[in-house]
Scaffold this motif. Structure first.
Motif, PDB file in Angstrom:
ATOM      1  N   UNK B 237       0.810  -1.221   0.000  1.00 55.09           N
ATOM      2  CA  UNK B 237       0.000   0.000   0.000  1.00 55.09           C
ATOM      3  C   UNK B 237       0.849   1.279   0.000  1.00 55.09           C
ATOM      4  N   UNK B 238       2.159   1.166   0.197  1.00 59.52           N
ATOM      5  CA  UNK B 238       3.022   2.344   0.170  1.00 59.52           C
ATOM      6  C   UNK B 238       3.506   2.671  -1.239  1.00 59.52           C
ATOM      7  N   UNK B 239       3.129   1.838  -2.193  1.00 65.99           N
ATOM      8  CA  UNK B 239       3.667   1.995  -3.548  1.00 65.99           C
ATOM      9  C   UNK B 239       2.576   2.497  -4.492  1.00 65.99           C
ATOM     10  N   UNK B 240       2.859   3.561  -5.223  1.00 62.20           N
ATOM     11  CA  UNK B 240       1.970   4.008  -6.295  1.00 62.20           C
ATOM     12  C   UNK B 240       2.408   3.311  -7.571  1.00 62.20           C
ATOM     13  N   UNK B 241       1.472   2.567  -8.161  1.00 56.72           N
ATOM     14  CA  UNK B 241       1.763   1.870  -9.409  1.00 56.72           C
ATOM     15  C   UNK B 241       1.281   2.763 -10.541  1.00 56.72           C
ATOM     16  N   UNK B 242       2.205   3.218 -11.385  1.00 61.47           N
ATOM     17  CA  UNK B 242       1.838   4.189 -12.416  1.00 61.47           C
ATOM     18  C   UNK B 242       1.823   3.507 -13.781  1.00 61.47           C
ATOM     19  N   UNK B 243       0.631   3.440 -14.356  1.00 64.97           N
ATOM     20  CA  UNK B 243       0.490   2.781 -15.653  1.00 64.97           C
ATOM     21  C   UNK B 243       0.409   3.822 -16.761  1.00 64.97           C
ATOM     22  N   UNK B 244       0.780   3.425 -17.964  1.00 68.27           N
ATOM     23  CA  UNK B 244       0.651   4.384 -19.062  1.00 68.27           C
ATOM     24  C   UNK B 244      -0.722   4.217 -19.687  1.00 68.27           C
ATOM     25  N   UNK B 245      -1.337   5.315 -20.068  1.00 63.90           N
ATOM     26  CA  UNK B 245      -2.650   5.234 -20.697  1.00 63.90           C
ATOM     27  C   UNK B 245      -2.517   4.814 -22.156  1.00 63.90           C
ATOM     28  N   UNK B 246      -1.338   5.012 -22.732  1.00 56.41           N
ATOM     29  CA  UNK B 246      -1.140   4.738 -24.165  1.00 56.41           C
ATOM     30  C   UNK B 246       0.053   3.814 -24.367  1.00 56.41           C
ATOM     31  N   UNK B 247       0.013   3.056 -25.467  1.00 51.28           N
ATOM     32  CA  UNK B 247       1.182   2.265 -25.836  1.00 51.28           C
ATOM     33  C   UNK B 247       1.984   3.036 -26.869  1.00 51.28           C
ATOM     34  N   UNK B 248       3.231   2.690 -27.012  1.00 54.91           N
ATOM     35  CA  UNK B 248       4.078   3.368 -27.983  1.00 54.91           C
ATOM     36  C   UNK B 248       5.531   3.271 -27.569  1.00 54.91           C
TER      37      UNK B 248
END
Ligand SMILES: [Zn+2]
Lengths: 316, 311
Positions: B237-248
C-alpha cells in the motif's frame, strides 16, 4: 452468433490485441436459461481446444433450434501466443494459467485474465480445454481439484472422456482459471487432451460429443440426437504411476499411446545417436492404461516419459 | 576454500551442467552461517556478477583467515544452460527453477535441480537469493521479504539498502526458494538486483556493498563496513503503481532512485509511427522512483513506474 470483444489493448506499433467471445443464445430469451462457457488457448502452444470450439460452433450454427441456454465460446485467450507459437504471454513470458484472478491495475497479462474471469462470472458451468504441451500426448481426460469435486465430478462423467484425475488442492494452483472460477461459483472442469502444436481430430470429435452430451443433460440444448458417453476410469479407484527419464538422450517410443499395458512392458528406449547405444530401456512399473506418453524426443534426466493409471486390482 | 559439486545434469548434445558451490569455512563454530544463491535464470547479469565478485572477495580480500568467522557457501550460477544461450528459464521446457521448491528428486528435470540445490542449502542461519524482478522492469537494489510469518526483517535491514519490500504472499510465491527456505528454518532474503544486461559499475557496486555490509554486521566476516541506508519497510500500500494510458515508444525522463514531486512529468510515450508525444506520465505523489519499465516499446496500461510514497 454474436461476437463481443471482452478485452482489447492497443499494442505499441499499429496493432490491437483483441480477445473475443462468441455467444449463442436461444431465439426467444428464456428465464432461468443456463449459461456455459467454453475456454481454450490459455497456453499459446495448445491448439486442440480451438478445433473443438470450431466443431461446437459449427454444430450450434447448424442446430439453432436446439439452443435453450447461453453458450459462450472463448477460443483464444492467449491470442498473441497462439499466433506466435508461444506458450506464455509474449514479452512477459508469463503463464496465463498462473496469473488468475488478476485485476484491472495489474500488468497486461493480469488485466487480460481478469477481464476473462469477470466476463465468465455468473456462468453455471465452464470448461477449460488444454492440450498438454509440446512434450506430452494425453488421452482425453478431466482434471479435478478434490476440493470442488462434489459439484464438478458428476459433470465430468458426462464429458465422454477416458480418464478423470482427481488431485489434491495445491496452493500454487489457486492462481489458475479453474480454481478462480470454481471459487466464484461456476462449476469449472479442466480438460487435457492431445498434444501441443497439433490437432488430434478424433479427440476433437470425442470431446465435441461429450460437451453436447453435457449440455443436453443440463438442458442447455434440446435435441433428439444421442451423444456418446464413455465410462471413464477414475483416479479414485487406482494409482497413477510416473515414468521419468533416468538419463539424457533421444526417447524412442515402443508402444502406442493410450494402450492397455502389462507390468514390465517396454514403453520405449533412451538412445544415444552418436554411439548408436541404448542408454536405458523403460519398462512399465504397473499394468494399466498408458494415458500420457512423451511425443517430443529430446530428454534430460527427469523428463516425463509416461504416466500409467493402474486400477487397484491390477497392482496386485 | 572448497569447491563442492551441488548437482550435475547430462544433456543429449551439450556438455554436462555442473553446478558448483564455493564453501568458505569460518574459524568460529558459534558464528552464524550464510548461503548465497546466484543466477537461477538467464537474461540478466547482476546475480551472476555479484556472486562471482563475492567469491573473489572472500578468496583474496580478507587478509587474515581469522576474519572469516562463519561458514559461507556461494553458488554463483545454477542455470549455466540458460545463461550461455541468453534464455531466461530452463531452455528445454521453459520452466522457472525458482517455482520448483522445495523440489522433488523423482520429478521433472527442474524439480530435481531444485531438490539437489535445496538439499545443499539446508542448515544455514541466513540465505541470500540474488534475483531480478519478474516482468519487463528494472529497479534499484532492494530486499524482498514475503509476509510468510517466518521473515526476519531486522536482519534484512543489515544490507543497508534503501528499501525492504515486505510483500503480500501470492499463491505462486509458495513454490519459491525464499518461502521454502524460511519454512525450513533459514532466514532467507531475496536481493532484487537491477535487471541490467550489462555490468554497470555504480549499481553493481551498490548491490555488492550491501552483501558485504550484511556479512559484516551479522558477524559472519570480521570486516569494517561503512553504514548504508536505514532501510524503509515498504508495504504494497506504500507503492503508487503508475500505468501508461497509451502504448508506444517509452521515454523515461526521470531515473530510478530519484525523488519526484506530485504532478511532475517522469516519462512520456511517443506515437510509434508518427513521433508525436501522445501521453505524458505524471507522478501522482511525492516519492522515490523504485522501479521502471525497461523496454523501449511499452504496452497500454503497462506499469511504467513504481513510486514509493513519501511526505
Ligand atoms: Zn494448458
Amino acid at each position: 452468433m454474436q461476437t463481443t470483444e471482452i478485452f482489447s489493448s492497443q499494442l505499441p506499433v499499429g496493432e490491437i490485441l483483441s480477445i473475443k467471445r462468441g455467444r449463442y443464445e436461444p431465439k426467444q430469451k428464456q428465464a432461468n436459461a443456463k449459461r456455459i462457457s467454453i475456454v481454450s488457448g490459455t497456453h499459446g502452444d495448445e491448439l486442440e481446444g480451438q478445433y473443438v470450439i470450431y466443431l461446437l460452433s459449427k454444430w450450434l450454427k447448424e442446430n439453432p433450434d436446439a439452443i435453450n441456454g447461453i453458450i459462450d465460446l472463448y477460443p483464444a485467450v492467449n491470442a498473441l501466443g497462439i499466433d506466435t507459437i508461444t506458450r506464455g504471454f509474449p514479452i512477459y513470458e508469463v503463464d496465463l494459467n498462473r496469473a488468475f484472478p488478476g485485476n484491472k491495475r495489474d500488468f497486461l497479462p493480469g488485466q487480460l485474465v481478469h477481464a476473462l474471469a469477470m466476463d465468465i462470472k455468473g456462468s453455471d458451468i465452464a470448461i477449460d480445454i488444454h492440450s498438454s504441451n509440446i512434450f506430452l500426448k494425453e488421452i482425453p481426460q478431466i482434471r479435478i481439484n478434490k476440493e470442488f469435486s462434489p459439484s464438478t465430478l458428476p459433470l465430468a462423467k458426462k464429458l465422454n472422456c477416458d480418464f478423470i484425475w482427481i488431485h489434491d488442492a495445491v496452493t500454487v494452483l489457486e492462481a489458475t482459471f479453474s480454481h478462480t472460477m470454481n471459487q466464484m461459483g461456476t462449476k469449472t472442469l479442466v480438460v487435457e487432451m492431445g498434444v501441443g502444436m497439433t490437432l488430434t481430430q478424433v479427440y476433437g470429435q470425442q470431446l465435441l460429443s461429450g460437451i453436447l452430451n453435457l449440455m443436453k443433460s443440463e438442458g442447455i440444448i434440446t435435441t433428439d440426437q444421442e451423444f456418446e458417453q464413455r465410462e471413464p476410469f477414475s483416479s479414485e479407484v487406482g494409482d497413477v504411476f510416473y515414468i521419468n527419464s533416468p538419463s539424457a538422450g533421444l526417447f524412442v517410443q515402443s508402444i502406442k499411446h493410450c494402450a492397455i499395458i502389462k507390468k514390465g512392458d517396454v514403453i520405449g528406449t533412451i538412445v544415444d545417436p552418436l554411439s548408436g547405444e541404448v542408454r536405458d530401456t523403460l519398462e512399465a512399473p504397473s499394468g494399466g492404461i498408458l494415458f500420457t506418453l512423451r511425443e517430443f524426443p529430446v530428454v534430460y534426466e527427469g523428463s516425463l516419459i509416461a504416466r500409467i493409471f493402474g486400477e487397484n486390482d491390477e497392482k496386485n | 576454500m572448497k569447491k563442492i559439486e551441488i548437482l550435475r545434469i547430462d544433456s543429449l548434445n551439450r556438455s554436462p551442467l555442473i553446478v558448483e558451490g564455493y564453501l568458505f569455512e569460518g574459524c568460529d563454530p558459534t558464528a552464524p552461517s550464510v548461503a548465497i544463491v546466484g543466477a537461477m535464470e538467464g537474461t540478466t547479469i547482476l546475480p551472476l556478477y555479484t556472486a562471482s565478485k563475492l567469491v573473489d572477495f572472500l578468496k583474496n580480500s580478507l587478509d587474515d583467515e581469522k576474519k572469516l568467522r562463519g561458514n559461507i557457501l556461494v553458488i554463483p550460477s545454477i542455470n549455466h544452460y540458460a545463461l550461455n544461450i541468453n534464455e531466461r528459464f530452463w531452455p528445454l521446457d521453459k520452466t522457472d527453477i525458482n517455482m520448483m521448491f522445495p523440489g522433488y528428486g523423482e520429478g521433472e528435470t527442474t524439480q530435481r535441480i531444485a531438490k539437489k540445490l535445496f538439499d545443499a542449502l539446508q542448515g544455514y542461519t541466513h540465505g541470500i537469493i540474488l534475483e531480478t524482478r519478474e516482468g519487463v522492469s528494472t529497479c534499484m537494489p532492494y530486499i524482498k521479504l514475503f509476509e510468510s510469518g517466518y521473515e526476519n526483517i531486522d536482519a534484512a535491514k543489515m544490507f543497508g539498502y534503501r528499501l525492504i519490500h515486505h510483500k503480500t504472499l501470492k499463491p505462486t510465491d509458495t513454490v519459491s526458494l525464499q518461502y521454502n527456505w524460511q519454512l525450513w528454518g533459514t532466514s532467507a532474503y531475496s536481493l532484487i538486483c537491477p535487471s541490467d544486461l550489462h555490468v554497470e559499475l555504480h549499481t553493481s557496486n551498490e548491490v555488492f556493498e550491501g552483501i558485504i555490509s550484511f556479512l559484516g554486521k551479522c558477524g559472519i566476516i570480521d570486516y569494517k563496513v561503512l553504514s548504508g541506508y536505514e532501510s524503509t519497510i515498504v508495504k504494497n500500500s506504500d507503492v503508487e503503481v503508475i500505468q501508461t494510458a497509451k502504448s508506444g515508444i517509452f521515454i523515461p525522463t526521470k531515473k530510478i532512485g530519484s525523488y519526484v514531486k506530485k504532478d511532475e512529468i517522469i516519462g512520456k510515450v511517443i506515437h510509434a509511427l508518427e513521433g508525436e508525444v501522445i501521453h505524458k506520465i505524471l507522478s501522482p505523489c511525492n516519492g522515490l522512483i523504485a522501479c521502471a519499465y525497461k523496454n523501449g516499446l511499452i504496452l497500454e496500461n503497462a506499469v511504467a513506474f513504481r513510486v514509493v510514497k513519501s511526505g
